[in-house]
Design a protein around this motif. Structure first.
Motif, PDB file in Angstrom:
ATOM      1  N   GLY A   1       0.798  -1.225   0.000  1.00 31.43           N
ATOM      2  CA  GLY A   1       0.000   0.000   0.000  1.00 31.43           C
ATOM      3  C   GLY A   1       0.823   1.263   0.000  1.00 31.43           C
ATOM      4  N   GLY A   2       2.023   1.227   0.558  1.00 28.75           N
ATOM      5  CA  GLY A   2       2.868   2.410   0.605  1.00 28.75           C
ATOM      6  C   GLY A   2       3.885   2.481  -0.506  1.00 28.75           C
ATOM      7  N   LEU A   3       3.742   1.629  -1.505  1.00 25.71           N
ATOM      8  CA  LEU A   3       4.723   1.567  -2.599  1.00 25.71           C
ATOM      9  C   LEU A   3       4.239   2.369  -3.800  1.00 25.71           C
ATOM     10  N   VAL A   4       5.068   3.286  -4.250  1.00 23.37           N
ATOM     11  CA  VAL A   4       4.772   4.061  -5.460  1.00 23.37           C
ATOM     12  C   VAL A   4       5.554   3.457  -6.613  1.00 23.37           C
ATOM     13  N   VAL A   5       4.848   3.044  -7.635  1.00 27.76           N
ATOM     14  CA  VAL A   5       5.501   2.550  -8.851  1.00 27.76           C
ATOM     15  C   VAL A   5       5.616   3.746  -9.787  1.00 27.76           C
ATOM     16  N   ALA A   6       6.762   4.403  -9.747  1.00 25.99           N
ATOM     17  CA  ALA A   6       6.933   5.651 -10.487  1.00 25.99           C
ATOM     18  C   ALA A   6       7.082   5.368 -11.977  1.00 25.99           C
ATOM     19  N   ALA A   7       6.395   6.182 -12.760  1.00 26.13           N
ATOM     20  CA  ALA A   7       6.549   6.091 -14.210  1.00 26.13           C
ATOM     21  C   ALA A   7       7.911   6.663 -14.608  1.00 26.13           C
ATOM     22  N   GLU A   8       8.365   6.332 -15.797  1.00 29.21           N
ATOM     23  CA  GLU A   8       9.631   6.852 -16.293  1.00 29.21           C
ATOM     24  C   GLU A   8       9.566   8.379 -16.329  1.00 29.21           C
ATOM     25  N   ARG A   9      10.489   9.026 -15.684  1.00 24.84           N
ATOM     26  CA  ARG A   9      10.474  10.478 -15.591  1.00 24.84           C
ATOM     27  C   ARG A   9      11.110  11.078 -16.836  1.00 24.84           C
ATOM     28  N   PRO A  10      10.523  12.134 -17.391  1.00 25.60           N
ATOM     29  CA  PRO A  10      11.129  12.778 -18.569  1.00 25.60           C
ATOM     30  C   PRO A  10      12.359  13.588 -18.172  1.00 25.60           C
ATOM     31  N   HIS A  11      13.234  13.792 -19.114  1.00 23.01           N
ATOM     32  CA  HIS A  11      14.391  14.646 -18.882  1.00 23.01           C
ATOM     33  C   HIS A  11      14.703  15.381 -20.177  1.00 23.01           C
ATOM     34  N   ALA A  12      15.489  16.413 -20.061  1.00 20.75           N
ATOM     35  CA  ALA A  12      15.834  17.239 -21.220  1.00 20.75           C
ATOM     36  C   ALA A  12      17.242  16.893 -21.697  1.00 20.75           C
ATOM     37  N   THR A  13      17.467  17.049 -22.983  1.00 20.89           N
ATOM     38  CA  THR A  13      18.813  16.892 -23.538  1.00 20.89           C
ATOM     39  C   THR A  13      19.579  18.194 -23.337  1.00 20.89           C
ATOM     40  N   PRO A  14      20.903  18.173 -23.461  1.00 19.09           N
ATOM     41  CA  PRO A  14      21.659  19.432 -23.342  1.00 19.09           C
ATOM     42  C   PRO A  14      21.178  20.505 -24.309  1.00 19.09           C
ATOM     43  N   ASP A  15      20.840  20.112 -25.547  1.00 22.97           N
ATOM     44  CA  ASP A  15      20.328  21.097 -26.504  1.00 22.97           C
ATOM     45  C   ASP A  15      19.002  21.687 -26.029  1.00 22.97           C
ATOM     46  N   GLU A  16      18.148  20.852 -25.445  1.00 27.03           N
ATOM     47  CA  GLU A  16      16.866  21.348 -24.947  1.00 27.03           C
ATOM     48  C   GLU A  16      17.059  22.256 -23.731  1.00 27.03           C
ATOM     49  N   VAL A  17      18.057  21.952 -22.909  1.00 30.54           N
ATOM     50  CA  VAL A  17      18.355  22.829 -21.770  1.00 30.54           C
ATOM     51  C   VAL A  17      18.745  24.213 -22.275  1.00 30.54           C
ATOM     52  N   ARG A  18      19.605  24.259 -23.299  1.00 33.60           N
ATOM     53  CA  ARG A  18      20.008  25.552 -23.869  1.00 33.60           C
ATOM     54  C   ARG A  18      18.804  26.290 -24.447  1.00 33.60           C
ATOM     55  N   ALA A  19      17.903  25.552 -25.107  1.00 33.01           N
ATOM     56  CA  ALA A  19      16.719  26.183 -25.674  1.00 33.01           C
ATOM     57  C   ALA A  19      15.796  26.713 -24.581  1.00 33.01           C
ATOM     58  N   LEU A  20      15.663  25.962 -23.496  1.00 32.40           N
ATOM     59  CA  LEU A  20      14.837  26.426 -22.383  1.00 32.40           C
ATOM     60  C   LEU A  20      15.408  27.705 -21.777  1.00 32.40           C
ATOM     61  N   CYS A  21      16.733  27.753 -21.633  1.00 28.80           N
ATOM     62  CA  CYS A  21      17.364  28.963 -21.099  1.00 28.80           C
ATOM     63  C   CYS A  21      17.058  30.164 -21.979  1.00 28.80           C
ATOM     64  N   ALA A  22      17.133  29.979 -23.305  1.00 29.13           N
ATOM     65  CA  ALA A  22      16.876  31.075 -24.228  1.00 29.13           C
ATOM     66  C   ALA A  22      15.427  31.529 -24.192  1.00 29.13           C
ATOM     67  N   ALA A  23      14.524  30.617 -23.837  1.00 31.04           N
ATOM     68  CA  ALA A  23      13.100  30.958 -23.808  1.00 31.04           C
ATOM     69  C   ALA A  23      12.668  31.578 -22.483  1.00 31.04           C
ATOM     70  N   MET A  24      13.534  31.555 -21.477  1.00 30.25           N
ATOM     71  CA  MET A  24      13.220  32.142 -20.173  1.00 30.25           C
ATOM     72  C   MET A  24      13.545  33.638 -20.184  1.00 30.25           C
ATOM     73  N   PRO A  25      12.934  34.417 -19.270  1.00 26.19           N
ATOM     74  CA  PRO A  25      13.361  35.811 -19.105  1.00 26.19           C
ATOM     75  C   PRO A  25      14.846  35.848 -18.776  1.00 26.19           C
ATOM     76  N   PRO A  26      15.615  36.794 -19.340  1.00 26.90           N
ATOM     77  CA  PRO A  26      17.084  36.800 -19.157  1.00 26.90           C
ATOM     78  C   PRO A  26      17.522  36.731 -17.695  1.00 26.90           C
ATOM     79  N   ARG A  27      16.780  37.357 -16.785  1.00 29.20           N
ATOM     80  CA  ARG A  27      17.173  37.378 -15.382  1.00 29.20           C
ATOM     81  C   ARG A  27      17.163  35.981 -14.763  1.00 29.20           C
ATOM     82  N   PHE A  28      16.350  35.093 -15.306  1.00 34.31           N
ATOM     83  CA  PHE A  28      16.215  33.761 -14.707  1.00 34.31           C
ATOM     84  C   PHE A  28      16.625  32.638 -15.666  1.00 34.31           C
ATOM     85  N   ALA A  29      17.259  32.997 -16.783  1.00 31.35           N
ATOM     86  CA  ALA A  29      17.683  31.974 -17.738  1.00 31.35           C
ATOM     87  C   ALA A  29      18.738  31.056 -17.131  1.00 31.35           C
TER      88      ALA A  29
END
Length: 489
Positions: free
Chosen positions: A275-303
């Motif tokens: 009852g106390g066991l969580v079967v976690a689904a595969e968690r998504p993650h970003a590639t290095p290229d996607e991390v760079r793209a996310l930074c560019a899409a954020m406001p500069p102060r918080f990129a």
């Protein structure tokens, strides 16, 4: 010869009393423990007095004196063995005890305490609906209203099933309502607007319909509405319960362990298998290229906050609590010694990290150190206590503000499935691909157990291909005539 004196000589004889008369005159032996008496109803009541002079009565009256005596015998035996419990123990309701227990947990962080209270209100101290088999009428289950001493493993199992059933049904309803509202916004809305105006609403001829207006319109059975998606005939209850249900069960089990320690119950009834066991689904993650793209899409102060989060694997609260004094640009490290506490209804403040293991120093790649240095030169105020990632006035970023910024960024780069916490998973995945051991991941993530660190490892197709290619090397080394010696690092 007759007595001439005129007196008569009578012979006196003494008769023995009958056995019945002796029994009536015989006093009943003094009772060694407790008293019994017959009531006007004809039933018998048993009572006993403890060492403090308090009188205790039997849980009910008895049909005979013998049954009352037997009950007193069992009570005396329990007292001699030291296992007697007052029937008043555990008479408080579960909801009352759990609320008090949460308030008394001085070891809990504010966010954790609010999580306990949310679980109590949402899953325990409310009526849940348990789907009946074969389309029968649903059963209402209100666990929090039951006394502690009335809880049993069967009661907890029923509640667990009801919580799972309720969560599935609510998820279906939310999905259906969202689809319906989306369909309304896409369909001609003239009949709906006309209904609103006829009922006193000020509704424009065009444009998006306000949410409160749509709620009122749906409450009126949606007159003039497009066809709403049909709700499934029955909820699919075959899967594992959602994480929120499992977490509520864990909180409940911990609470009842406290009740057990207090002597209010004799055993913890939380015995739901897995009852106390969580079967976690595969968690998504970003590639290095996607991390760079996310930074560019954020406001500069918080990129740069996205960049550091993805390469350091810090929790959001740890990241946004960083001050200048926590960053050593020369050594290329950041030190975690506190966390930003952001709980709805409470002012934002700083507190201890999640666990003792969270107190750590994390090294950053040199490229990230350079970008962080550039960010701090432009956006971070002077002084050792100045927040590294903050508004222009130096105040901390709220959870809602961060969520809105990141939501726009993730949609811009085509990754609407990512959450801010997935940047932490990204950092763990990148570290694992770089060859970090479980122990190293455990330190980097600030986890107190191996199991917690292992949850963040991500087996990808690319990584599996690399493993297969390495196995090819071992296979080739085993061929006849191949004298290559392989050593495991």
């Amino acid at each position: 010869m007759p007595d001439l004196s005129g007196s008569t000589n009578h012979m006196t004889t003494t008769s023995k009393p009958s056995q019945g008369a002796q029994n009536k005159r015989r006093k009943a032996p003094r009772r060694a423990f407790g008293t019994v008496r017959q009531l006007s109803s004809g039933r018998w009541q048993a009572r006993w007095e403890d060492s403090r002079g308090r009188t205790h009565s039997g849980p009910q009256t008895f049909e005979s004196q013998r049954h009352a005596d037997d009950w007193l015998t069992t009570v005396r035996a329990d007292l001699v063995r030291g296992v007697w419990r007052s029937p008043d123990l555990g008479s408080a309701t579960l909801a009352t005890f759990m609320a008090q227990w949460i308030d008394q947990r001085t070891d809990l962080a504010l966010s954790t305490r609010e999580g306990y209270r949310t679980a109590l209100a949402r899953w325990i101290d409310r009526e849940l609906m348990l789907e009946a088999p074969r389309g029968g009428k649903a059963i209402g289950v209100h666990l929090g209203a039951q006394p502690l001493n009335a809880l049993s493993p069967a009661t907890i199992r029923e509640w667990y099933a009801a919580a799972h059933s309720t969560q599935v049904r609510e998820r279906i309803d939310r999905s259906r309502n969202g689809q319906h509202r989306h369909a309304v916004q896409r369909q001609p809305t003239a009949p709906i607007r006309a209904w609103g105006r006829s009922n006193g609403w000020k509704v424009a001829e065009t444009g998006r319909l306000p949410a409160n207006f749509l709620d009122a319109w749906q409450a009126a059975d949606s007159p003039g509405a497009p066809h709403a998606p049909a709700s499934p005939a029955g909820a699919d209850l075959s899967g594992r319960p959602a994480a929120v249900v499992v977490q509520a069960y864990r909180y409940l089990r911990a609470c009842l362990n406290a009740a057990l320690d207090d002597g209010l119950i004799t055993a913890n009834p939380c015995r739901v298998k897995r009852g106390g066991l969580v079967v976690a689904a595969e968690r998504p993650h970003a590639t290095p290229d996607e991390v760079r793209a996310l930074c560019a899409a954020m406001p500069p102060r918080f990129a740069e906050a996205v960049d550091v989060a993805a390469w350091s694997a810090l929790r959001a609260g740890e990241l946004f609590a960083l001050a200048r004094r926590h960053v050593d640009l020369d050594a290329g490290t950041i030190t975690v010694e506190r966390a930003l506490i952001d709980v709805a209804g409470h002012p934002r403040t700083f507190g201890s990290p999640k666990t003792v293991a969270s107190l750590r120093t994390v090294a950053l790649p040199s490229s990230v150190v350079q970008r962080l240095s550039d960010h701090m030169e432009v956006y971070t105020a002077e002084g050792p206590d100045a927040l590294v990632f903050a508004h222009a006035d130096g105040t901390s970023l709220s959870r809602d503000q961060r969520g809105q910024m990141f939501d726009r960024a993730r949609r811009t780069v085509g990754r609407p499935d990512l959450r801010w916490h997935d940047l932490r998973h990204t950092g763990a995945t990148l570290a694992a691909r770089a060859g970090a051991s479980i122990r190293e991941l455990q330190h980097r993530l600030g986890h107190s157990t191996f199991a917690a660190a292992m949850r963040y490892q991500h087996a990808s197709a690319d990584r599996d291909r690399e493993l297969a290619e390495r196995l090819d090397v071992y296979a080739a080394a085993d061929q006849p005539g191949n004298a290559t010696v392989l050593r495991l690092a």
